[in-house]
Design a protein around this motif. Structure first.
Motif, PDB file in Angstrom:
ATOM      1  N   ARG A 102      -0.001  -6.749   4.150  1.00  0.00           N
ATOM      2  CA  ARG A 102      -0.535  -7.110   2.825  1.00  0.00           C
ATOM      3  C   ARG A 102      -0.796  -5.851   2.008  1.00  0.00           C
ATOM      4  O   ARG A 102      -0.488  -5.775   0.838  1.00  0.00           O
ATOM      5  N   GLU A 103      -1.376  -4.838   2.694  1.00  0.00           N
ATOM      6  CA  GLU A 103      -1.692  -3.573   2.027  1.00  0.00           C
ATOM      7  C   GLU A 103      -0.411  -2.887   1.538  1.00  0.00           C
ATOM      8  O   GLU A 103      -0.344  -2.405   0.405  1.00  0.00           O
ATOM      9  N   GLU A 105       2.420  -4.338   0.862  1.00  0.00           N
ATOM     10  CA  GLU A 105       2.957  -5.150  -0.232  1.00  0.00           C
ATOM     11  C   GLU A 105       2.210  -4.835  -1.528  1.00  0.00           C
ATOM     12  O   GLU A 105       2.807  -4.667  -2.578  1.00  0.00           O
ATOM     13  N   ARG A 106       0.856  -4.719  -1.385  1.00  0.00           N
ATOM     14  CA  ARG A 106       0.033  -4.453  -2.568  1.00  0.00           C
ATOM     15  C   ARG A 106       0.400  -3.093  -3.169  1.00  0.00           C
ATOM     16  O   ARG A 106       0.614  -2.973  -4.369  1.00  0.00           O
ATOM     17  N   SER A 107       0.548  -2.068  -2.287  1.00  0.00           N
ATOM     18  CA  SER A 107       0.820  -0.749  -2.858  1.00  0.00           C
ATOM     19  C   SER A 107       2.253  -0.662  -3.378  1.00  0.00           C
ATOM     20  O   SER A 107       2.527   0.062  -4.317  1.00  0.00           O
ATOM     21  N   ASN A 109       3.751  -3.204  -4.883  1.00  0.00           N
ATOM     22  CA  ASN A 109       3.673  -3.832  -6.215  1.00  0.00           C
ATOM     23  C   ASN A 109       3.058  -2.885  -7.230  1.00  0.00           C
ATOM     24  O   ASN A 109       3.501  -2.803  -8.370  1.00  0.00           O
ATOM     25  N   GLU A 110       1.997  -2.171  -6.752  1.00  0.00           N
ATOM     26  CA  GLU A 110       1.319  -1.215  -7.624  1.00  0.00           C
ATOM     27  C   GLU A 110       2.311  -0.137  -8.082  1.00  0.00           C
ATOM     28  O   GLU A 110       2.362   0.229  -9.254  1.00  0.00           O
TER      29      GLU A 110
END
Ligand SMILES: Nc1ncnc2c1ncn2[C@@H]1O[C@H](COP(=O)(O)OP(=O)(O)O)[C@@H](O)[C@H]1O
Ligand SMILES: [Mg+2]
Length: 351
Positions: A102-103, A105-107, A109-110
């Protein structure tokens, strides 16, 4: 009738004869009682076990349906409890992996959002100014040159961003193979500073180069180390132009070579010091002054240092801003030759 008959012949019942219970029947009765006791205790025991297996099976069912938060009771230290314990450990591990995913994926996207934003801003200016030049045939030479200059600068910025981004993603995703060799860091920095000479001049900067020894060697990838100091010196010029002086000092500390890149311009506020190594992070002041950075330079520098098991630290006050890099010392013989060709690739004593 039969009972009557037996009784008259001295029997008390079918099984108990005149001399007491028939021994064969005694054995059967005892066997029967034993079996009864065995079966009763077996079913009591197996009942508990079956209940536990059912509990485990229900939990597995729940886990399969996506409820990873459940914990199965570990009751004893038998095989089933061991199984329950292993299932608990497995779900914990899966939760950790999912968090990590998840982390990432989040970074990711960021990163995409920031890149899209950073690419769009100069691109909007480029298309805007080109449109002005294209649609306005009556523009005088001076204005047209001014617009072309802006388009050129914005294109350079785009090029710079794409290079940085390429380096950063390559380094950050471990898609780069270190090409280690014995690097004479004194020579490398000397050569790099020579290459920066025109920039120092155009920014009215003096530079000082101090080293505790003529030759100091590290075991490193020359291209990456050159990239690291290229970023630090570039920053020192960009953000330290007011300070008039840039210093590069090499010294030895136990097991490590310490390199300080110092400039005297703007002070980085204390609360920002921890953030400047993060990707796309730019100190508010630099953003507003539009010094044209991508915010990736120090993230790249940190990645390079980490790949070489080194450290990078920063201090900033009115006495100067200092980036201190420590890299492990090489035990191999230090050779003299070091060169960076004009494509930025190192040649010479890289193995
Ligand atoms: N030598 C320096 N002196 C003052 N501020 C600096 C220096 N180096 C970096 N900074 C600050 O740290 C921020 C992040 O630097 P960097 O990652 O190289 O990104 P960029 O230079 O592209 O903005 C810069 O925007 C600047 O505000
Ligand atoms: Mg920079």
């Amino acid at each position: 009738m039969l009972i009557e008959f037996l009784r008259t012949h001295g029997y008390r019942s079918y099984v108990i004869g005149r001399d007491g219970i028939d021994p064969k029947i005694k054995v059967v009765i005892l066997l029967f009682c034993g079996l009864l006791v065995f079966l009763t205790s077996f079913f009591i025991m197996i009942g508990d076990l079956l209940q536990y297996v059912k509990e485990i099976s229900n939990s597995i069912q729940e886990i399969a349906e996506g409820n990873l938060g459940i914990l199965i009771d570990v009751k004893d230290d038998d095989e089933f409890s061991q199984l329950a314990d292993n299932i608990n450990k497995m779900t914990e591990e899966v939760l950790v992996i999912m968090d990590r995913e998840r982390e990432t994926e989040r970074s990711k996207n960021e990163l995409i959002t920031s890149v899209a934003h950073d690419l769009r801003t100069p691109l909007t200016s480029i298309t805007g100014y080109l449109e002005l030049i294209r649609s306005n045939r009556t523009l005088n030479d001076e204005t047209r040159d001014k617009y072309l200059e802006i388009v050129y600068n914005k294109s350079k910025r785009l090029e710079h961003l794409i290079y940085d981004l390429f380096d950063f993603t390559k380094l950050n995703h471990g898609r780069i193979n270190l090409k280690p060799g014995t690097i004479n860091i004194v020579k490398l920095l000397e050569q790099l500073l020579d290459e920066f000479y025109p920039s120092f001049q155009s920014n009215h900067l003096e530079y000082e180069y101090q080293t505790s020894k003529k030759d100091i060697c590290i075991e490193a990838d020359g291209d990456l180390i050159a990239r690291l100091f290229d970023n630090l010196i570039n920053n020192a010029i960009k953000y330290g132009a007011d300070g008039k002086l840039i210093k590069v000092c090499i010294s030895e500390v136990p097991g490590m070579v310490k390199i300080d890149v110092i400039n005297y311009g703007k002070v980085i506020p204390n609360q920002e010091l921890n953030n400047i190594f993060k990707k796309f992070y730019r100190v508010e002041q630099s953003r507003s002054e539009n010094t044209g950075g991508t915010g990736l330079g120090l993230a790249i520098a940190k990645n390079v240092v980490d790949m070489h098991n080194g450290t990078i630290e920063v201090t900033s006050s009115l006495k100067g801003t200092s980036f201190t890099v420590c890299l492990p010392y090489s035990l191999s013989e230090c050779k003299d030759k070091f060169m960076i060709d004009n494509k930025g690739e190192t040649v010479g004593n890289n193995k």
